[in-house]
Design a protein around this motif. Structure first.
Motif, PDB file in Angstrom:
ATOM      1  N   THR A  64      12.051  46.373  -4.303  1.00  0.00           N
ATOM      2  CA  THR A  64      12.034  47.826  -4.100  1.00  0.00           C
ATOM      3  C   THR A  64      12.971  48.519  -5.076  1.00  0.00           C
ATOM      4  N   GLU A  65      14.174  47.970  -5.254  1.00  0.00           N
ATOM      5  CA  GLU A  65      15.122  48.578  -6.200  1.00  0.00           C
ATOM      6  C   GLU A  65      14.532  48.627  -7.610  1.00  0.00           C
ATOM      7  N   ALA A  66      13.922  47.495  -8.038  1.00  0.00           N
ATOM      8  CA  ALA A  66      13.341  47.450  -9.377  1.00  0.00           C
ATOM      9  C   ALA A  66      12.171  48.416  -9.500  1.00  0.00           C
ATOM     10  N   GLY A  67      11.280  48.444  -8.490  1.00  0.00           N
ATOM     11  CA  GLY A  67      10.109  49.320  -8.534  1.00  0.00           C
ATOM     12  C   GLY A  67      10.485  50.789  -8.557  1.00  0.00           C
ATOM     13  N   VAL A  68      11.474  51.195  -7.746  1.00  0.00           N
ATOM     14  CA  VAL A  68      11.916  52.593  -7.731  1.00  0.00           C
ATOM     15  C   VAL A  68      12.504  52.979  -9.087  1.00  0.00           C
ATOM     16  N   ASN A  69      13.220  52.076  -9.735  1.00  0.00           N
ATOM     17  CA  ASN A  69      13.761  52.360 -11.070  1.00  0.00           C
ATOM     18  C   ASN A  69      12.646  52.543 -12.090  1.00  0.00           C
ATOM     19  N   VAL A  70      11.568  51.761 -11.962  1.00  0.00           N
ATOM     20  CA  VAL A  70      10.403  51.943 -12.847  1.00  0.00           C
ATOM     21  C   VAL A  70       9.828  53.345 -12.654  1.00  0.00           C
ATOM     22  N   ALA A  71       9.656  53.760 -11.391  1.00  0.00           N
ATOM     23  CA  ALA A  71       9.108  55.086 -11.102  1.00  0.00           C
ATOM     24  C   ALA A  71      10.013  56.190 -11.655  1.00  0.00           C
ATOM     25  N   LYS A  72      11.327  56.043 -11.513  1.00  0.00           N
ATOM     26  CA  LYS A  72      12.266  57.038 -12.048  1.00  0.00           C
ATOM     27  C   LYS A  72      12.097  57.207 -13.551  1.00  0.00           C
ATOM     28  N   LEU A  73      11.988  56.072 -14.245  1.00  0.00           N
ATOM     29  CA  LEU A  73      11.864  56.137 -15.703  1.00  0.00           C
ATOM     30  C   LEU A  73      10.507  56.680 -16.131  1.00  0.00           C
ATOM     31  N   TYR A  74       9.460  56.453 -15.325  1.00  0.00           N
ATOM     32  CA  TYR A  74       8.154  57.066 -15.621  1.00  0.00           C
ATOM     33  C   TYR A  74       8.231  58.583 -15.458  1.00  0.00           C
ATOM     34  N   HIS A  75       8.740  59.038 -14.316  1.00  0.00           N
ATOM     35  CA  HIS A  75       8.686  60.495 -14.092  1.00  0.00           C
ATOM     36  C   HIS A  75       9.729  61.228 -14.925  1.00  0.00           C
ATOM     37  N   ARG A  76      10.728  60.471 -15.460  1.00  0.00           N
ATOM     38  CA  ARG A  76      11.664  61.081 -16.406  1.00  0.00           C
ATOM     39  C   ARG A  76      10.923  61.582 -17.646  1.00  0.00           C
ATOM     40  N   GLU A  77       9.830  60.861 -18.008  1.00  0.00           N
ATOM     41  CA  GLU A  77       9.025  61.243 -19.173  1.00  0.00           C
ATOM     42  C   GLU A  77       7.732  61.945 -18.749  1.00  0.00           C
ATOM     43  N   ASN A  78       7.720  62.400 -17.458  1.00  0.00           N
ATOM     44  CA  ASN A  78       6.582  63.166 -16.916  1.00  0.00           C
ATOM     45  C   ASN A  78       5.294  62.341 -16.811  1.00  0.00           C
ATOM     46  N   TYR A  79       5.431  61.000 -16.691  1.00  0.00           N
ATOM     47  CA  TYR A  79       4.266  60.161 -16.390  1.00  0.00           C
ATOM     48  C   TYR A  79       4.175  60.024 -14.875  1.00  0.00           C
ATOM     49  N   PHE A  80       3.737  61.123 -14.236  1.00  0.00           N
ATOM     50  CA  PHE A  80       3.782  61.155 -12.771  1.00  0.00           C
ATOM     51  C   PHE A  80       2.753  60.219 -12.144  1.00  0.00           C
ATOM     52  N   LYS A  81       1.565  60.124 -12.744  1.00  0.00           N
ATOM     53  CA  LYS A  81       0.530  59.242 -12.177  1.00  0.00           C
ATOM     54  C   LYS A  81       1.048  57.798 -12.122  1.00  0.00           C
ATOM     55  N   GLU A  82       1.611  57.325 -13.249  1.00  0.00           N
ATOM     56  CA  GLU A  82       2.122  55.959 -13.301  1.00  0.00           C
ATOM     57  C   GLU A  82       3.262  55.763 -12.288  1.00  0.00           C
ATOM     58  N   ALA A  83       4.104  56.808 -12.138  1.00  0.00           N
ATOM     59  CA  ALA A  83       5.221  56.708 -11.204  1.00  0.00           C
ATOM     60  C   ALA A  83       4.722  56.581  -9.769  1.00  0.00           C
ATOM     61  N   PHE A  84       3.725  57.440  -9.402  1.00  0.00           N
ATOM     62  CA  PHE A  84       3.185  57.369  -8.035  1.00  0.00           C
ATOM     63  C   PHE A  84       2.474  56.040  -7.796  1.00  0.00           C
ATOM     64  N   ASP A  85       1.740  55.535  -8.804  1.00  0.00           N
ATOM     65  CA  ASP A  85       1.071  54.235  -8.659  1.00  0.00           C
ATOM     66  C   ASP A  85       2.095  53.123  -8.415  1.00  0.00           C
ATOM     67  N   MET A  86       3.222  53.186  -9.138  1.00  0.00           N
ATOM     68  CA  MET A  86       4.269  52.167  -8.969  1.00  0.00           C
ATOM     69  C   MET A  86       4.834  52.198  -7.560  1.00  0.00           C
ATOM     70  N   LEU A  87       5.085  53.407  -7.043  1.00  0.00           N
ATOM     71  CA  LEU A  87       5.639  53.523  -5.690  1.00  0.00           C
ATOM     72  C   LEU A  87       4.645  53.031  -4.645  1.00  0.00           C
ATOM     73  N   ASN A  88       3.344  53.277  -4.891  1.00  0.00           N
ATOM     74  CA  ASN A  88       2.323  52.768  -3.965  1.00  0.00           C
ATOM     75  C   ASN A  88       2.330  51.233  -3.934  1.00  0.00           C
ATOM     76  N   LYS A  89       2.500  50.599  -5.113  1.00  0.00           N
ATOM     77  CA  LYS A  89       2.573  49.137  -5.167  1.00  0.00           C
ATOM     78  C   LYS A  89       3.783  48.621  -4.380  1.00  0.00           C
ATOM     79  N   VAL A  90       4.912  49.333  -4.521  1.00  0.00           N
ATOM     80  CA  VAL A  90       6.118  48.908  -3.801  1.00  0.00           C
ATOM     81  C   VAL A  90       5.884  49.002  -2.299  1.00  0.00           C
ATOM     82  N   ASP A  91       5.290  50.131  -1.836  1.00  0.00           N
ATOM     83  CA  ASP A  91       5.042  50.297  -0.397  1.00  0.00           C
ATOM     84  C   ASP A  91       4.106  49.221   0.136  1.00  0.00           C
TER      85      ASP A  91
END
Length: 500
Positions: A64-91
Motif C-alpha cells: 500500500t505504501e509503495a502503491g500510494v507513492n506511485v499514485a502521488k507521483l502520477y498525479h504530481r504530473e497530472n496523470y490522474f487516470k494512471e493514478a486512479f488506476d494504481m489506487l484501484n489496484k492497491v484496494d
C-alpha cells in the motif's frame, strides 16, 4: 504423495515470498533515494516495481505504501487516470488480503482514500472529494483515534479549498488545541503555515489575511506562555541551586567525618603493614625451605629414574643367559625394554618430535598393511582416510597406531570390525581414530590406562606400559592420546596431534 506435493508447494511459496519481500525492500530503498534526489520518473518506476514485489509476497502494508507513492507521483504530473488506476489496484490487493486473513485493514484503505481526496481537491471536484473524506472518517473510527491529527488536517484542507471556512476553522482549532495541550508548539506552528499555503494555493485572499491575523495572535500568546514557562524553569533552577547548596554543606560535614575515619584507618593499616611484613618474611623463609624440599624431591626422582635405567641394564646380562623361548624371559626382556623407553621419554618430554608433510591416505594404508601380519586372526581392518596432505612425525604416529591396532585385534572377536580413521579438526589439529567392536574397557580400568605401574600384573600377560608410552609420545607431538568414554560398542582411542 499428495502430502509431500502440498508440502513442496508450500515450501516453494515461502521461498518465493521471501525473495519477493527482499526484492521489494531493495526497490523501496532505491525509490526513496531517487525521490530525495528529485528523480521523480525513476522514483515512480521503482515504487511501482516495489509494489509488484510486495503484492506477490502478500505484504499488504508495504504494498500500500509503495502503491500510494506511485499514485502521488502520477498525479504530481497530472496523470490522474494512471493514478486512479494504481489506487484501484492497491484496494483490490488489500481486499484480497482481507479475504485471505479474515481481518479488516482500515488503515490501508484510509491511505488510498486520502490520496483520492487530495486528487479530487486538485481537480476541484467537491462531491467526489467529500465522498472520500467521509470514507476516511469511517476508516478512522476503526483505528481508535490513531489518525486523528491527519484526519483533522485533511478536513481543514477540504473545507478551506471549497470555501467552507468556518468548518475549516473548527478543524484547525481542534488540531491546534491538541498540539497546545501537548505543548508541541512546533507542530502547531507548522499547521498554521500549511494553512497559509493552502489559502495561497486556492487564491483565497480573505482566508490568507484572516489566517495571518490568527497566526500572529497565536504567536504572541505562545510567547507569553513560553516566557511564563521560562520563568517557572528559572525558579525551579533557583530552588534546585538552594537544594544543591544544602546538599554540599551536608557533603562537607560527611567528608570531614570520612577524613577523620580514614586517618584512624591509616594508623590501623600501618600497624597491619608491619604485621604483614613480619608474616611475609616468615613466608619467604618457609618458601625457601619448600623450594629446597622440591629440589631434593626432584633430585631423588632423577636418581630413581637413573636407578630404573641401571636395573634394566643390569637385567640384560642375566636375561641373556636364560632360555629366550621361555614366556617369562620374553616378558622380562619386553618389560626391561619398556622401562628403558618410558624413562627416556619422561626425561626428554619437553623436546618435540620433528614434523614433516605426509600423504594421509597412503600413510594410513601403509600402517594397516604392515600391522595386519601382527594382528590377531579374523580381525577385519578398515581404513577411512582422505587423500590430503598433513604435517606430523610418521615414525612415532605409526608406532602409536600399531600398538592401538594390535590391542584392538586382541580384544575384538572374530568377525568384528576395526576402523582406522583420520579427521582434521582445525587448521593445525589432526586426529587419528582407532575404533573396534570388541568387549570394551571396564570402568574401573579406564582411569589407569595411561598411568604406568598402576597395578601389579603377571608380566607374561603384558606389563601395561604400552599405552603410557604411547601417551608420552603423543605429548612430545604436542598432542594427546585419550579414550572416547561416550563410545559404548567397543573401544575407541583418539590420537590428537597439533602440527604447530
Amino acid at each position: 504423495m499428495k502430502k509431500l506435493t502440498t508440502l513442496f508447494f508450500l515450501l516453494l511459496l515461502c521461498v518465493t515470498g521471501l525473495h519477493a519481500q527482499n526484492r521489494g525492500d531493495g526497490l523501496m530503498k532505491q525509490a526513496k533515494s531517487a525521490l530525495e534526489a528529485k528523480e521523480y520518473v525513476k522514483a515512480r518506476y521503482n515504487f511501482l516495481q516495489s509494489y509488484n514485489a510486495y503484492a506477490l509476497a502478500k505484504k499488504y502494508p508495504e504494498a500500500t505504501e509503495a502503491g500510494v507513492n506511485v499514485a502521488k507521483l502520477y498525479h504530481r504530473e497530472n496523470y490522474f487516470k494512471e493514478a486512479f488506476d494504481m489506487l484501484n489496484k492497491v484496494d483490490m490487493a488489500v481486499a484480497q488480503g482481507e479475504m485471505e486473513t479474515g481481518k479488516a485493514m482500515p488503515a490501508l484503505h484510509y491511505e488510498t482514500s486520502k490520496e483520492r481526496l487530495n486528487m479530487y481537491i486538485k481537480l476541484k471536484n467537491a462531491a467526489r472529494a467529500k465522498e472520500h473524506l467521509n470514507k476516511m472518517e469511517e476508516f478512522a473510527k476503526s483505528l481508535n483515534g490513531k489518525n486523528t491529527d491527519d484526519l483533522l488536517y485533511s478536513q481543514a484542507n477540504y473545507y478551506y479549498t471549497f470555501g467552507q471556512n468556518s468548518l475549516g476553522d473548527a478543524a484547525i482549532n481542534k488540531l491546534i488545541e491538541t498540539y497546545q495541550k501537548e505543548k508541541d508548539y512546533e507542530k502547531a506552528d507548522e499547521c498554521y503555515r500549511q494553512l497559509i499555503n493552502t489559502a495561497t494555493r486556492t487564491n483565497n485572499a480573505r482566508l490568507v489575511a484572516r489566517t495571518y491575523e490568527r497566526y500572529n495572535n497565536w504567536t504572541d500568546s505562545i510567547r507569553a506562555i513560553t516566557a511564563k514557562d521560562e520563568l517557572l524553569a528559572m525558579k525551579a533552577k533557583y530552588d534546585e541551586s538552594l537544594n544543591t547548596i544544602d546538599e554540599k554543606d551536608h557533603s562537607i560535614a560527611v567528608k570531614t567525618g570520612i577524613i577523620v575515619t580514614l586517618a584512624i584507618l591509616l594508623c590501623v593499616l600501618a600497624a597491619a603493614l608491619v604485621i604483614g611484613f613480619i608474616i611475609l618474611m616468615r613466608y619467604i623463609a618457609l618458601n625457601r625451605k619448600l623450594k629446597k624440599s622440591i629440589m631434593i624431591a626432584n633430585e631423588h626422582n632423577s636418581l630413581k629414574t637413573e636407578f630404573i635405567r641401571n636395573i634394566s641394564a643390569q637385567m640384560e646380562p642375566t636375561l641373556s643367559t636364560l632360555d629366550q623361548k621361555l614366556p617369562a624371559v620374553q616378558a622380562l626382556r619386553a618389560f626391561s625394554s619398556h622401562i628403558q623407553e618410558l624413562s627416556d621419554l619422561e626425561s626428554s618430554l619437553s623436546e618435540r618430535y620433528e614434523m614433516q608433510d605426509n600423504n594421509v591416505q597412503a600413510f594410513c594404508e601403509k600402517v594397516a598393511a604392515e600391522v595386519k601380519e601382527e594382528m590377531a586372526p579374523g580381525a577385519n581392518l578398515v581404513v577411512n582416510a582422505p587423500k590430503i596432505s598433513a604435517k606430523f612425525n610418521p615414525e612415532e604416529v605409526e608406532a602409536v597406531l600399531r600398538h592401538l591396532l594390535i590391542n584392538a585385534s586382541l580384544n575384538t572377536p572374530e568377525g568384528g570390525k576395526i576402523t582406522l580413521e583420520f579427521k582434521k579438526r582445525g587448521a593445525h589439529t589432526l586426529q587419528f581414530i582407532v575404533t573396534d567392536t570388541g568387549c570394551g574397557i571396564d570402568e574401573e580400568y579406564r582411569d589407569k590406562l595411561f598411568k604406568p605401574f598402576a597395578e601389579v600384573r603377571d608380566l607374561t600377560k603384558g606389563d601395561a606400559l604400552g599405552l603410557p608410552i604411547c601417551s608420552l609420545k603423543a605429548t612430545k607431538m604436542n598432542g594427546s592420546l585419550s579414550l572416547d568414554r561416550e563410545y559404548t560398542h567397543g573401544a575407541r582411542f583418539i590420537l590428537e596431534v597439533h602440527d604447530k
